[in-house]
Structure formats: C-alpha cells, structure tokens
Scaffold this active site. Structure first.
Site, PDB file in Angstrom:
ATOM      1  N   HIS A  46       0.765  -1.335  -0.034  1.00  0.00           N
ATOM      2  CA  HIS A  46      -0.054   0.021  -0.044  1.00  0.00           C
ATOM      3  C   HIS A  46       0.747   1.237   0.120  1.00  0.00           C
ATOM      4  O   HIS A  46       2.030   1.193   0.167  1.00  0.00           O
ATOM      5  CB  HIS A  46      -0.607   0.046   1.188  1.00  0.00           C
ATOM      6  CG  HIS A  46      -0.398   0.187   2.465  1.00  0.00           C
ATOM      7  ND1 HIS A  46       0.552  -0.659   3.017  1.00  0.00           N
ATOM      8  CD2 HIS A  46      -0.286   0.968   3.374  1.00  0.00           C
ATOM      9  CE1 HIS A  46       0.953  -0.496   4.246  1.00  0.00           C
ATOM     10  NE2 HIS A  46       0.517   0.755   4.452  1.00  0.00           N
ATOM     11  N   HIS A  48       1.201   3.769   2.155  1.00  0.00           N
ATOM     12  CA  HIS A  48       1.895   4.588   2.990  1.00  0.00           C
ATOM     13  C   HIS A  48       3.390   4.901   3.000  1.00  0.00           C
ATOM     14  O   HIS A  48       4.019   3.807   2.564  1.00  0.00           O
ATOM     15  CB  HIS A  48       1.469   4.111   4.541  1.00  0.00           C
ATOM     16  CG  HIS A  48      -0.069   4.619   4.821  1.00  0.00           C
ATOM     17  ND1 HIS A  48      -0.953   3.762   5.631  1.00  0.00           N
ATOM     18  CD2 HIS A  48      -0.825   5.693   4.326  1.00  0.00           C
ATOM     19  CE1 HIS A  48      -2.176   4.308   5.770  1.00  0.00           C
ATOM     20  NE2 HIS A  48      -2.021   5.225   4.923  1.00  0.00           N
ATOM     21  N   ASP A  50       6.033   4.558   4.779  1.00  0.00           N
ATOM     22  CA  ASP A  50       7.013   3.650   5.233  1.00  0.00           C
ATOM     23  C   ASP A  50       7.151   2.313   4.510  1.00  0.00           C
ATOM     24  O   ASP A  50       7.886   1.541   4.819  1.00  0.00           O
ATOM     25  CB  ASP A  50       6.695   3.641   6.751  1.00  0.00           C
ATOM     26  CG  ASP A  50       5.269   3.061   7.156  1.00  0.00           C
ATOM     27  OD1 ASP A  50       4.356   3.823   6.198  1.00  0.00           O
ATOM     28  OD2 ASP A  50       5.189   2.397   8.182  1.00  0.00           O
ATOM     29  N   HIS A  51       6.178   2.185   3.512  1.00  0.00           N
ATOM     30  CA  HIS A  51       6.188   0.834   2.926  1.00  0.00           C
ATOM     31  C   HIS A  51       6.717   0.944   1.447  1.00  0.00           C
ATOM     32  O   HIS A  51       6.867   0.181   0.847  1.00  0.00           O
ATOM     33  CB  HIS A  51       4.794   0.238   2.767  1.00  0.00           C
ATOM     34  CG  HIS A  51       4.192  -0.125   4.306  1.00  0.00           C
ATOM     35  ND1 HIS A  51       4.314  -1.563   4.410  1.00  0.00           N
ATOM     36  CD2 HIS A  51       3.962   0.380   5.230  1.00  0.00           C
ATOM     37  CE1 HIS A  51       4.074  -1.669   5.865  1.00  0.00           C
ATOM     38  NE2 HIS A  51       3.762  -0.307   6.228  1.00  0.00           N
ATOM     39  N   HIS A 126      -7.288  -1.627   5.350  1.00  0.00           N
ATOM     40  CA  HIS A 126      -6.546  -0.690   5.985  1.00  0.00           C
ATOM     41  C   HIS A 126      -6.797   0.691   5.702  1.00  0.00           C
ATOM     42  O   HIS A 126      -7.992   0.615   4.948  1.00  0.00           O
ATOM     43  CB  HIS A 126      -4.853  -0.716   5.331  1.00  0.00           C
ATOM     44  CG  HIS A 126      -3.773  -0.121   6.472  1.00  0.00           C
ATOM     45  ND1 HIS A 126      -4.122  -0.183   7.596  1.00  0.00           N
ATOM     46  CD2 HIS A 126      -2.634   0.667   5.981  1.00  0.00           C
ATOM     47  CE1 HIS A 126      -2.952   0.683   8.108  1.00  0.00           C
ATOM     48  NE2 HIS A 126      -2.359   1.088   7.103  1.00  0.00           N
ATOM     49  N   ASP A 196      -0.232  -3.642   5.985  1.00  0.00           N
ATOM     50  CA  ASP A 196      -0.818  -3.387   7.248  1.00  0.00           C
ATOM     51  C   ASP A 196      -2.414  -3.827   7.138  1.00  0.00           C
ATOM     52  O   ASP A 196      -2.942  -3.617   6.120  1.00  0.00           O
ATOM     53  CB  ASP A 196      -0.670  -1.791   7.814  1.00  0.00           C
ATOM     54  CG  ASP A 196       0.666  -1.402   7.663  1.00  0.00           C
ATOM     55  OD1 ASP A 196       1.674  -2.055   7.420  1.00  0.00           O
ATOM     56  OD2 ASP A 196       0.789  -0.250   7.851  1.00  0.00           O
ATOM     57  N   HIS A 254       6.065  -4.798  12.830  1.00  0.00           N
ATOM     58  CA  HIS A 254       5.537  -3.524  12.440  1.00  0.00           C
ATOM     59  C   HIS A 254       4.986  -3.098  13.876  1.00  0.00           C
ATOM     60  O   HIS A 254       4.007  -2.294  14.108  1.00  0.00           O
ATOM     61  CB  HIS A 254       4.011  -3.430  11.657  1.00  0.00           C
ATOM     62  CG  HIS A 254       3.854  -2.078  10.956  1.00  0.00           C
ATOM     63  ND1 HIS A 254       2.770  -1.497  11.395  1.00  0.00           N
ATOM     64  CD2 HIS A 254       4.460  -1.638  10.045  1.00  0.00           C
ATOM     65  CE1 HIS A 254       2.864  -0.396  10.542  1.00  0.00           C
ATOM     66  NE2 HIS A 254       3.582  -0.529   9.611  1.00  0.00           N
TER      67      HIS A 254
END
Lengths: 299, 299
Positions: A46, A48, A50-51, A126, A196, A254
């Site tokens: 996804h 976000h 941090d990914h 998510h 997530d 995580h």
C-alpha cells in the site's frame, strides 16, 4: 522519527522477491550484499510512505547500474500514477523494462508466477487500499536417498532422479529405478505477508495451512480500540488469525514505536499461538537495521 | 549503488535551512540530533532523485511528530505536482501548513526572507530545471568592546548597545554612548549553494564576493567532455567560478563515484583557487555519512 520503514526480501531458488520498500531499503540491500540481478519483482502492499518511499531510489539505482533485465512491479493503482510523474520530472529513461501491474484488495487471487513461485493477492483492510501477498513454491525436487546410491553416479543421473525420472543407459536398459533411490519431494512451501491491516477474519481461508505467515501486530490488546480506529492489529489478533488458519509459524512485526521492548507483544501472541517469532529475528540472511526484514532462502 | 544522496543543513542563528534532501536525510538528521522544530524551510535545487527522494519521508515524519509550525518549501514546479499526489494516495493530512513556492532558473533573484536571512535563487544549467540558492545574513549585531564596559552593566543595556543604540537613564541622561563601547557589526555573511550545473560563467555576478561557495565538481578535467555532456562541472571549472567571483572559500563535492579518493579533485581545484576544501570536511557539526553535508553555525 516516527516512521519505521518496512521491507522484506524473500529468496526462492536463485530468485529474489522484494516485498515493500521503505526509505533506505536500497542501502540495506547493499549492506547485505544482495545480488540485485536476481531481483525479479517488487510487491508494494500500500502507499503509506514507510512501505514504499525507498522505491524511487531503488528503481533509479538499478538503472544507474545498467540493469537490462525486465523488472515486474505490483502495487496499488496510485503507484502507476506517481512513478511516471517522478520519472518524467527527472527526465529518467530506465535502462530496463519496468512492468507495472495494479493490485486490488477487492480482487484477491492469482497475480503472477515465475519459474520458482506463484503469487496471489490477499485481501487486507487498511485506511488506504492494501493487499497482502501469498508466495507458493511451484514445485520442489525429489529427495535423493544418498546412502542407497553408488559413490560413482554421474551428476547428470542425479539430476534426472531429482526430477522424478528413471535413469536408463544408452541402450535403454534401466540403471536406476526412481522409486528405489528417491523420496517424494517435500511439499511446496507457502509464505504469506500481511501488513498493514485491521483484524480481518475473512483473510483466514486465503492463507490456510501456509508454512509461515507474517502478520502485523502494531498494538497490544489494551489498545485494541486504537488498533481498530487506525486499521491496525493487536498481537492477540495476529495470533488468532494464525491459529484459525492453521499456519506453521507466525512472524509478527510493525510494532508501534511506543513498544521499545518486543517481549510483551511476543508473549501476547504466543499465549494464543505458541509458534510465534518476531520478524526481525526470523532472518536467514542478516540484513542489519532493516526493521521487519525476513530473508528466507530455499536451501 | 550509484547514487549518493545530497543534503546540506545550514544553520543561521537559531534557524535551520535544509538544502536538498536525498534518500535517508531524515535518518542522518536524527543521528545528528538536529532539532527539527528549528527547521523553517527546505530548498530543493532540482528533481533528480539523489537530491529529493528523502523529502517525502521527512515531511511525513514531521507530521507524525505533530509539527504545527509553518514549513516553507522551495523547488521546481514539478515538486508541486508530485507532492500532492503522493499525499493524496496515502491519505495524508499534514499536521502543519506546508507552503510551496516554485523556483525557476530563468528567473533568478529574491526568493524569500526570514528574521535571519534573505534567500535568492541562482541560475544553474542542468539536464532538468535546476537552481542554486544564495543565503545572506540579514544583519549582525555590533561587537561589544568588553574591556571598556563596567563589570556591573545591566544585560538589557548590553542588548541596546549591540543593536546600535545609545543608553540613557530614566531621566534621559546619557549613560553609554554607543560608539565608545562598540565596534561596527561584522559584515553579514553570504553562502551560495550551486549543484548540479555545467560550467556556467553567467553565474559569477550573482555570487560575487560571497564568503563561501559550494560548487559541484563531479569530474576531473580529463573528463571535461563528459562533464559538458552530462551538464556537470569539473573541479577546475568549479575553482574558476570561485576565482572569478572572488569568493572567500570554495567547497567542492558531488564527486563521481569513479573517484574514491577526493585528493585529485581537491588538488585540481586548489591549483586555480587555493582556498578550496571538500564539503564533507567543511562540517561544523558532524553529520556522519551524509555526503556533501555542510553544517555551518552562526556562533
């Protein structure tokens, strides 16, 4: 600084698969001496930061390194909008073909296959569209029973036996009957990556019986309301999914930065599903300083 | 891995200015214990990845940290197209106002000012739109001649003297005549950041007499054709610009990864402009592992 970048490198046979690509991933791969020529594909769960904020730099670096081999990229639709714009603004012409294929949590199922694996999309829930990925080994070779073989057997004959064939000589006479020298191949292994997501029991049938499940465990149970509100899971919930799906092993990770000590999260999960480990400890190759990194190898 | 991320932190008074933001910059700032609350503005020279791929993560992290103070961002127009898309796809609502202002190499000149500095855009020539930035201290306080002051003077009177005022008592009687106790303030300093660019003599009048010039020096003179073709400079060319502009000190950096030893680049520049240092060595605060980092402090 708040965000802990996520990335995992999965190795099957001689093929690398990168799952998520947080900022700095390329430097962690460099430190781990990963042969990037073996990287066939990248899977982004996804959008976000941090990914995937390390994806731009990694794709650039592969190009600066002169890669010519096709690269396959899977991720949410938005990635197919952002990447061309980033490349256009920098005047970048990649040296290799980059094939992008969109993922959709509302359409789980077969996504891709290589010589070594098949990959399926898993439905997660998510705050933004998010999918997990299920990697299944395609097939494994039969196991040789070494004590039954003569010392002098030709390596080519071993290969034939591993592949399940009988070995004949030039005249067609049977030299080695396969079933006398081999055992059936180990069951192909399966690995599911789920981050997530909020606690989502509908995921269970998709991952039933996998050998290893990575599931996020951002919070402890006392913050389950916050977990639900932010579309994350607790360690208890991750373990419940693992137990209900009957997986072999659970890897959790995580964790919220409010938990400097992973032990309570581990204990909470193990109370439900004993065979739980922290993903950072599940490394086969040690990629230092890359949180949530699992490197699994097909040896 | 080919790309060496660029970033410099300039500190004037109690204010931080970030110039370029390559991948991983937020982690280097964290390691250097930089107080991000003092970061007022970010300046991006151009949209090649090694100069801004760390921006997404840094802006995210400031938001996760709960920043509420305005942040000012300057860079090429394309940045104003990419950022909103990246934030939209991640569903990000920043906790602070982010003010973006476009830079244009064809319109050099005044760009911004704070209590501590004024900033001008410098015209550079690269493969994509690229500007340098010139930071000028706004003013400095007069120097107190400590040996002439009584030991018991009130600190408020010192402040008035530093600001150039005479000090009177409550009845209006002169206590300290300014010129008896102070010397004129040091000349406001100026710092010019110029990367990436081909050799561009038209830059010279814009940076005449600055105290410090950072100029890229990607190649040595034997590769000057490659420098021209890729819109980069040689160490010789950087030094020529410094000499012709009569700057105080030259900092060079952005060396090609083909030069593991910076000494030949430094020697080539010093032959033209002796007061040349490598930017990595020009640090006042040591931000480890951040190539081309200069941290300059107004103490």
């Amino acid at each position: 600084m708040g965000s802990h970048p996520s990335s995992q490198l999965l190795t099957v046979g001689n093929e690398h698969f990168l799952i998520d690509c947080g900022e700095g991933t390329q430097y962690r791969l460099l430190e781990a001496h990963v042969r990037l020529g073996r990287l066939s594909s990248i899977f982004i769960t996804h959008l976000h930061g941090d990914h995937y904020f390390g994806l731009f730099g990694l794709l650039n670096t592969l190009s600066l390194g002169g890669r010519t081999k096709d690269l396959y990229l899977f991720g949410p639709r938005g990635l197919g909008e952002i990447l061309p714009e980033v490349f256009r603004q920098s005047g970048t012409q990649l040296t290799y073909p980059l094939h992008f294929q969109e993922t959709d949590p509302d359409r789980p199922g077969p996504l891709w296959s290589t010589a070594n694996v098949t990959v399926e999309t898993l439905p997660l829930r998510h705050r933004v569209p998010c999918t997990g990925f299920l990697f299944r080994e395609r097939k494994r070779l039969r196991s040789i029973q070494k004590d039954k073989l003569p010392d002098t057997i030709h390596y080519e004959h071993i290969r034939l036996l591993k592949e399940g064939q009988d070995v004949l000589d030039e005249r067609g006479t049977l030299l080695y009957k396969n079933e006398d020298y081999t055992l059936p191949p180990p069951r192909p292994r399966a690995y599911a990556y789920c981050s997530d997501t909020l606690y989502w029991p509908e995921l269970v049938p998709y991952i039933r019986g996998v050998d290893a499940l990575y599931h996020e465990a951002t919070f402890l149970t006392d913050l389950s309301e916050l977990a639900e509100k932010t579309f994350h899971s607790t360690a208890w919930q991750a373990a419940t999914i693992a137990r209900d799906a009957g997986v072999g092993q659970l890897l959790i990770g995580h964790l919220s930065s409010r938990y400097p000590d992973p032990q309570p999260s581990l204990a909470e999960a193990q109370a439900i599903f004993p065979n739980t480990v922290m993903a950072v400890e599940g490394q086969v190759f040690d990629i230092a300083n890359l949180p949530h990194t699992l490197v699994s190898d097909n040896k």
